[in-house]
Design an enzyme around this catalytic site. Sequence first.
Site, PDB file in Angstrom:
ATOM      1  N   GLU A 183      -5.932  -5.540   9.938  1.00 20.88           N
ATOM      2  CA  GLU A 183      -4.915  -4.531  10.228  1.00 20.88           C
ATOM      3  C   GLU A 183      -5.232  -3.839  11.549  1.00 20.88           C
ATOM      4  OE1 GLU A 183      -2.737  -3.117   6.545  1.00 20.88           O
ATOM      5  OE2 GLU A 183      -4.546  -1.917   6.639  1.00 20.88           O
ATOM      6  N   LYS A 223       0.048   4.250  -0.365  1.00 22.59           N
ATOM      7  CA  LYS A 223      -0.630   5.425   0.194  1.00 22.59           C
ATOM      8  C   LYS A 223      -0.358   6.652  -0.705  1.00 22.59           C
ATOM      9  CE  LYS A 223      -0.049   3.313   4.674  1.00 22.59           C
ATOM     10  NZ  LYS A 223      -0.142   3.449   6.115  1.00 22.59           N
ATOM     11  N   SER A 254       2.890  -2.843  10.258  1.00 17.44           N
ATOM     12  CA  SER A 254       4.345  -2.899  10.491  1.00 17.44           C
ATOM     13  C   SER A 254       4.955  -4.232  10.083  1.00 17.44           C
ATOM     14  CB  SER A 254       4.678  -2.570  11.951  1.00 17.44           C
ATOM     15  OG  SER A 254       4.290  -1.241  12.250  1.00 17.44           O
ATOM     16  N   GLU A 298      -7.158   4.325   7.516  1.00 15.05           N
ATOM     17  CA  GLU A 298      -6.933   5.757   7.268  1.00 15.05           C
ATOM     18  C   GLU A 298      -8.137   6.368   6.546  1.00 15.05           C
ATOM     19  OE1 GLU A 298      -3.105   5.343   5.403  1.00 15.05           O
ATOM     20  OE2 GLU A 298      -2.272   4.704   7.325  1.00 15.05           O
ATOM     21  N   ASN A 355       0.863  -1.182   0.000  1.00 10.94           N
ATOM     22  CA  ASN A 355       0.000   0.000   0.000  1.00 10.94           C
ATOM     23  C   ASN A 355       0.899   1.231   0.000  1.00 10.94           C
ATOM     24  OD1 ASN A 355      -1.866   2.002   0.405  1.00 10.94           O
ATOM     25  ND2 ASN A 355      -2.340   1.435   2.529  1.00 10.94           N
ATOM     26  N   HIS A 368      -9.689   0.721   4.431  1.00 11.71           N
ATOM     27  CA  HIS A 368      -8.427   0.973   5.145  1.00 11.71           C
ATOM     28  C   HIS A 368      -8.715   1.922   6.319  1.00 11.71           C
ATOM     29  CE1 HIS A 368      -4.377   2.251   6.081  1.00 11.71           C
ATOM     30  NE2 HIS A 368      -3.964   1.164   5.448  1.00 11.71           N
ATOM     31  N   GLY A 428       1.963   1.630  10.803  1.00 15.81           N
ATOM     32  CA  GLY A 428       2.899   2.753  10.748  1.00 15.81           C
ATOM     33  C   GLY A 428       3.588   3.049  12.066  1.00 15.81           C
TER      34      GLY A 428
HETATM   35  C1  PEP Z   1      -1.027  -0.136   5.875  1.00 13.97           C
HETATM   36  O1  PEP Z   1      -1.017   1.041   5.577  1.00 13.97           O
HETATM   37  O2  PEP Z   1      -1.930  -0.858   5.441  1.00 13.97           O
HETATM   38  C2  PEP Z   1       0.031  -0.660   6.729  1.00 13.97           C
HETATM   39  C3  PEP Z   1      -0.084  -1.866   7.181  1.00 13.97           C
HETATM   40  O3  PEP Z   1       1.087   0.177   6.988  1.00 13.97           O
HETATM   41  P1  PEP Z   1       2.480  -0.219   7.706  1.00 13.97           P
HETATM   42  O4  PEP Z   1       2.977  -1.481   7.059  1.00 13.97           O
HETATM   43  O5  PEP Z   1       3.370   0.950   7.461  1.00 13.97           O
HETATM   44  O6  PEP Z   1       2.179  -0.429   9.155  1.00 13.97           O
END
Ligand code: PEP
Length: 251
Positions: free
Chosen positions: A168, A12, A214, A98, A10, A96, A174
């Site tokens: 997630e 973003k 992460s 976000e 992703n 997601h 993040g």
């Molecule tokens: C994400 O944005 O879906 C995500 C899992 O980000 P990160 O791997 O940076 O935690």
Amino acid sequence: MNRRQIVAGNWKMNTTIAEGFTLAGQITDAHRSKEVLTILAVPFTHIFALQKKISARSKVLLAAQTCHHKNSGAYTGEISPSMLASMKVPYVVLGHSERREYNHENNNLLALKLRAALDAGLKVIFCCGEGLDIRKAGTHVHHVKVQLVESLFQLEAREMKNIVIAYEPIWAIGTGESASPAQAQEMHAAIRLMLQKKYGKRVAEATSILYGGSVKGNNAKELFNQPDVDGGLVGGASLNGEEFVQIINSF
Ligand code: PEP
């Protein structure tokens, strides 16, 4: 078990087109796995250029990061499912955290988006997951169940072949603090049981459930080793070509 192993990146709101072109090139050049399906969820602006870059590589596919719940109309700035389908984008990410937080996408809206995306012929990576307060309260499984029941479980069993679920936990996105393999497995097994109760064993066994939060080159193997973890949705580490390929090769 015939579930598909998938690693999705992703991106973003990151990379210029030139940077994205270089990154996609690093990934496609180094991508050796025949088994793992790799999906790059890229900014809308990059889709056309990147399609040309990776079209010959059937194991690397593109995704959009969201879409609207209607196919046309007075929705300035939005992109519709049928527009994506007309560009032959195979996947779209929906739900997601976000988007849920910054764009106020709730379960009811996501049910509409799922419906519209599937009707347009897109496959969906559907994200769910709890915040830290919910995890601390111990109600994380219930929280995810409500997210699924109010949106994803509005679909018919026959449509589930076009769905990938991404669990997630928001507290892991993040932050550099991944869920432990045991925490991921606990939730993935719970989600699979929910799928089984709603749609039966065949659908539950066939649906890929990705872990996101992460995922890095140094923890992917242990996470992907869990019996109900079928891959990852990767944010930050997907912007580093070398590390992302290391994650793909962690199976
Ligand atoms: C994400 O944005 O879906 C995500 C899992 O980000 P990160 O791997 O940076 O935690």
